[in-house]
Design a protein around this motif. Structure first.
Motif, mmCIF file in Angstrom:
data_model
loop_
_atom_site.group_PDB
_atom_site.id
_atom_site.type_symbol
_atom_site.label_atom_id
_atom_site.label_comp_id
_atom_site.label_asym_id
_atom_site.label_seq_id
_atom_site.Cartn_x
_atom_site.Cartn_y
_atom_site.Cartn_z
ATOM 1 N N LEU A 127 14.163 -19.065 12.929
ATOM 2 C CA LEU A 127 13.959 -20.278 12.196
ATOM 3 C C LEU A 127 12.534 -20.103 11.205
ATOM 4 N N LYS A 128 11.635 -19.281 11.482
ATOM 5 C CA LYS A 128 10.468 -18.876 10.716
ATOM 6 C C LYS A 128 10.807 -18.918 9.117
ATOM 7 N N TYR A 129 12.065 -18.417 8.898
ATOM 8 C CA TYR A 129 12.400 -17.719 7.564
ATOM 9 C C TYR A 129 12.812 -19.057 6.742
ATOM 10 N N ILE A 130 13.329 -19.915 7.680
ATOM 11 C CA ILE A 130 13.882 -21.074 7.045
ATOM 12 C C ILE A 130 12.947 -22.157 6.755
ATOM 13 N N LEU A 131 11.631 -22.260 7.530
ATOM 14 C CA LEU A 131 10.846 -22.756 7.538
ATOM 15 C C LEU A 131 9.867 -22.560 6.387
ATOM 16 N N ILE A 132 9.730 -21.330 6.239
ATOM 17 C CA ILE A 132 8.869 -20.922 5.126
ATOM 18 C C ILE A 132 9.404 -21.074 3.675
ATOM 19 N N LEU A 133 10.898 -20.680 3.662
ATOM 20 C CA LEU A 133 11.649 -21.012 2.546
ATOM 21 C C LEU A 133 11.465 -22.785 2.171
ATOM 22 N N LEU A 134 11.785 -23.301 3.016
ATOM 23 C CA LEU A 134 11.521 -24.909 2.955
ATOM 24 C C LEU A 134 10.121 -25.138 2.540
ATOM 25 N N ILE A 135 8.802 -24.644 2.875
ATOM 26 C CA ILE A 135 7.666 -24.847 2.451
ATOM 27 C C ILE A 135 7.462 -24.498 0.993
ATOM 28 N N ILE A 136 7.886 -23.293 0.882
ATOM 29 C CA ILE A 136 8.101 -22.893 -0.765
ATOM 30 C C ILE A 136 8.761 -23.587 -1.524
ATOM 31 N N LEU A 137 9.819 -24.599 -1.205
ATOM 32 C CA LEU A 137 10.845 -25.125 -2.144
ATOM 33 C C LEU A 137 10.041 -26.535 -2.203
ATOM 34 N N ILE A 138 9.013 -26.900 -1.230
ATOM 35 C CA ILE A 138 8.528 -28.235 -1.361
ATOM 36 C C ILE A 138 7.269 -27.944 -2.100
ATOM 37 N N SER A 139 6.584 -26.943 -2.050
ATOM 38 C CA SER A 139 5.321 -26.666 -2.786
ATOM 39 C C SER A 139 5.553 -26.527 -4.163
ATOM 40 N N GLY A 140 6.444 -25.895 -4.642
ATOM 41 C CA GLY A 140 6.656 -25.461 -6.089
ATOM 42 C C GLY A 140 5.901 -24.399 -6.504
ATOM 43 N N LEU A 141 6.056 -24.104 -7.797
ATOM 44 C CA LEU A 141 5.885 -22.714 -8.529
ATOM 45 C C LEU A 141 4.119 -22.719 -8.545
ATOM 46 N N LYS A 142 3.681 -23.903 -8.941
ATOM 47 C CA LYS A 142 1.940 -23.414 -9.292
ATOM 48 C C LYS A 142 1.318 -23.473 -7.797
ATOM 49 N N VAL A 143 1.933 -24.151 -6.690
ATOM 50 C CA VAL A 143 1.210 -23.814 -5.453
ATOM 51 C C VAL A 143 1.357 -22.530 -5.124
ATOM 52 N N MET A 144 2.416 -21.917 -5.298
ATOM 53 C CA MET A 144 2.778 -20.485 -4.647
ATOM 54 C C MET A 144 2.012 -19.314 -5.689
ATOM 55 N N LEU A 145 1.705 -19.646 -6.808
ATOM 56 C CA LEU A 145 1.091 -18.741 -7.670
ATOM 57 C C LEU A 145 0.004 -18.189 -7.108
ATOM 58 N N LEU A 146 -1.109 -19.233 -6.317
ATOM 59 C CA LEU A 146 -2.283 -18.843 -5.947
ATOM 60 C C LEU A 146 -2.042 -18.506 -4.368
ATOM 61 N N PHE A 147 -0.985 -18.376 -3.823
ATOM 62 C CA PHE A 147 -0.828 -17.937 -2.625
ATOM 63 C C PHE A 147 -1.376 -16.352 -2.268
ATOM 64 N N PRO A 148 -1.030 -15.647 -3.262
ATOM 65 C CA PRO A 148 -1.499 -14.246 -3.081
ATOM 66 C C PRO A 148 -3.156 -14.105 -2.999
ATOM 67 N N CYS A 149 -3.924 -15.046 -3.562
ATOM 68 C CA CYS A 149 -5.340 -15.091 -3.362
ATOM 69 C C CYS A 149 -5.492 -15.532 -2.008
ATOM 70 N N TRP A 150 -5.050 -16.379 -1.475
ATOM 71 C CA TRP A 150 -5.271 -16.799 -0.027
ATOM 72 C C TRP A 150 -4.780 -15.681 0.918
ATOM 73 N N LEU A 151 -3.610 -15.160 0.658
ATOM 74 C CA LEU A 151 -2.989 -14.047 1.433
ATOM 75 C C LEU A 151 -4.062 -12.846 1.382
ATOM 76 N N LEU A 152 -4.844 -12.414 0.514
ATOM 77 C CA LEU A 152 -5.794 -11.507 0.267
ATOM 78 C C LEU A 152 -6.834 -11.597 1.580
ATOM 79 N N GLY A 153 -7.284 -12.786 1.665
ATOM 80 C CA GLY A 153 -8.148 -13.086 2.821
ATOM 81 C C GLY A 153 -7.426 -13.062 4.174
#
Length: 388
Positions: free
Chosen positions: A174-200
């Motif tokens: 279910l985790k993969y479905i949830l992550i995909l859903l969150i990405i689809l809700i968030s959109g491109l511009k939100v996910m573009l800065l996710f790598p910055c957060w992911l570095l932390g």
């Protein structure tokens, strides 16, 4: 996390929130006219938009580390994690939302500014709902509250919280479905800065495995990254990325705060490396942990740091309010210092009622979750009986 690292991270939080605040003192405007200062203010202090944005990226890296650490605790559930995060966010976000709307309405009713010059003062109910549900930045939306643009980053971070919670706390596919859903809700511009957060987040895993480096390399990394960060933040070193000339749709509208994502990623890497070096250095500085002077200073810094989230979300509406109801002269340096001091004092007392009482807000969120669970069980039970 030892006291040296905690002290350093608190300093970074304070510096980041304060720079964004001072930048808005120098750049806050209505109808392209500066409200709180003249151009001379920003020129003297060397304030610029890029640096203010980069300091928000500092928040992202620190958040990635701290939230991943929180989600990695043993025996923590999705409900417990989300309750804790919502309580923390709502403790400041909800009061700041109300303040933003009330100040905007006050300025209009009091004829301080014409209605059409107050930005983001349309569809107020929809804006409130979108910000309260962390959807104000989804895809091409940019529904920040009136007079309070810093809200954009809170919506980004909450989506990152959901992704890390899904990855670490959901134990089946279910985790993969949830992550995909969150990405689809968030959109491109939100996910573009996710790598910055992911570095932390990656920083937490490296540190949690006790992977540190020797003192010589630690010193070199710390000071080299610190110098590079200083040069970037003071505008002496410009990361080589610019908007394509004439492009106002994709980079300006669809990406908005994320348009310079490549530069943001480089900057966040430098921040994460700098903090990693502090972790390694702190092992050789343990004598500070027993110093009474350091412990007293650390306690004071923690108090100030515990006001940083309130300062970040409250400062702009407070600047507009106080500069309007007082005989404020934006060309007078003493008035500018007085305005800054007034906002900081107000933020301190507001923080004592907001983020300092986060457990109260977490209690409210937990009650809401429990109520929703009870209703769901009742509906499921009723449906099951009717089906039989």
């Amino acid at each position: 996390m030892n006291k040296i690292v905690s002290f350093y991270l608190d300093l970074l939080r304070i510096l980041s929130a304060f720079y964004v605040f001072i930048f808005h003192v120098g750049s806050g405007e209505i109808d392209t006219k500066l409200i709180f200062s003249t151009h001379h203010f920003s020129e003297i202090l060397g304030l610029n938009y890029y640096s203010a944005h980069y300091f928000v990226i500092v928040f992202f890296v620190l958040s990635g580390y701290l939230i991943t650490m929180s989600a990695s605790r043993p025996n923590i559930s999705v409900k417990t994690f989300i309750t804790a995060r919502l309580g923390r966010l709502y403790s400041v976000l909800i009061p700041a939302l109300f303040l933003s709307f009330l100040v905007a309405k006050f300025l209009i009713i009091g004829n301080y500014y014409p209605l059409d010059l107050i930005k983001n003062n349309t569809l107020l109910v929809q804006r409130f709902i979108l910000n309260a549900t962390f959807l104000s930045q989804s895809w091409s939306l940019n529904a920040t509250p009136p007079l309070n643009n810093p809200f954009w980053s809170v919506q980004y971070e909450f989506m990152y919280y959901l992704i890390i919670a899904s990855w670490l706390l959901v134990k089946n596919r279910l985790k993969y479905i949830l992550i995909l859903l969150i990405i689809l809700i968030s959109g491109l511009k939100v996910m573009l800065l996710f790598p910055c957060w992911l570095l932390g987040s990656f920083l937490y895993y490296i540190v949690s495995k006790k992977k540190t480096i020797n003192i010589g390399i630690s010193v070199m990394l710390f000071f080299s990254t610190l110098i590079l960060l200083f040069l970037i933040l003071t505008g002496r070193l410009i990361l080589p990325f610019e908007k394509p000339i004439g492009d106002h749709d994709f980079y300006g509208f669809l990406l908005f705060f994320s348009w310079n994502f490549k530069a943001d990623l480089i900057f966040s890497f430098l921040v994460a490396t700098n903090v990693f070096a502090i972790f390694s250095l702190s092992k050789k500085m343990e004598y500070f942990n027993t110093s009474s002077v350091f412990n007293k200073l650390h306690a004071k810094i923690q108090i100030i740091s515990n006001c940083s989230y309130t300062l970040y979300l409250f400062h702009l509406p407070l600047l507009f309010l106080f500069s309007s109801i007082t005989p404020y002269d934006k060309t007078n340096s003493f008035h500018q210092i007085g305005l800054v001091f007034l906002v900081l004092v107000t933020v301190y007392f507001m923080a004592k009622q907001t983020e300092w009482k986060v457990e109260l807000w977490r209690g409210f969120v937990e009650k809401a979750f429990n109520f929703a669970e009870q209703k769901y069980i009742q509906l499921a039970t009723s449906f099951s009986k009717n089906k039989l």
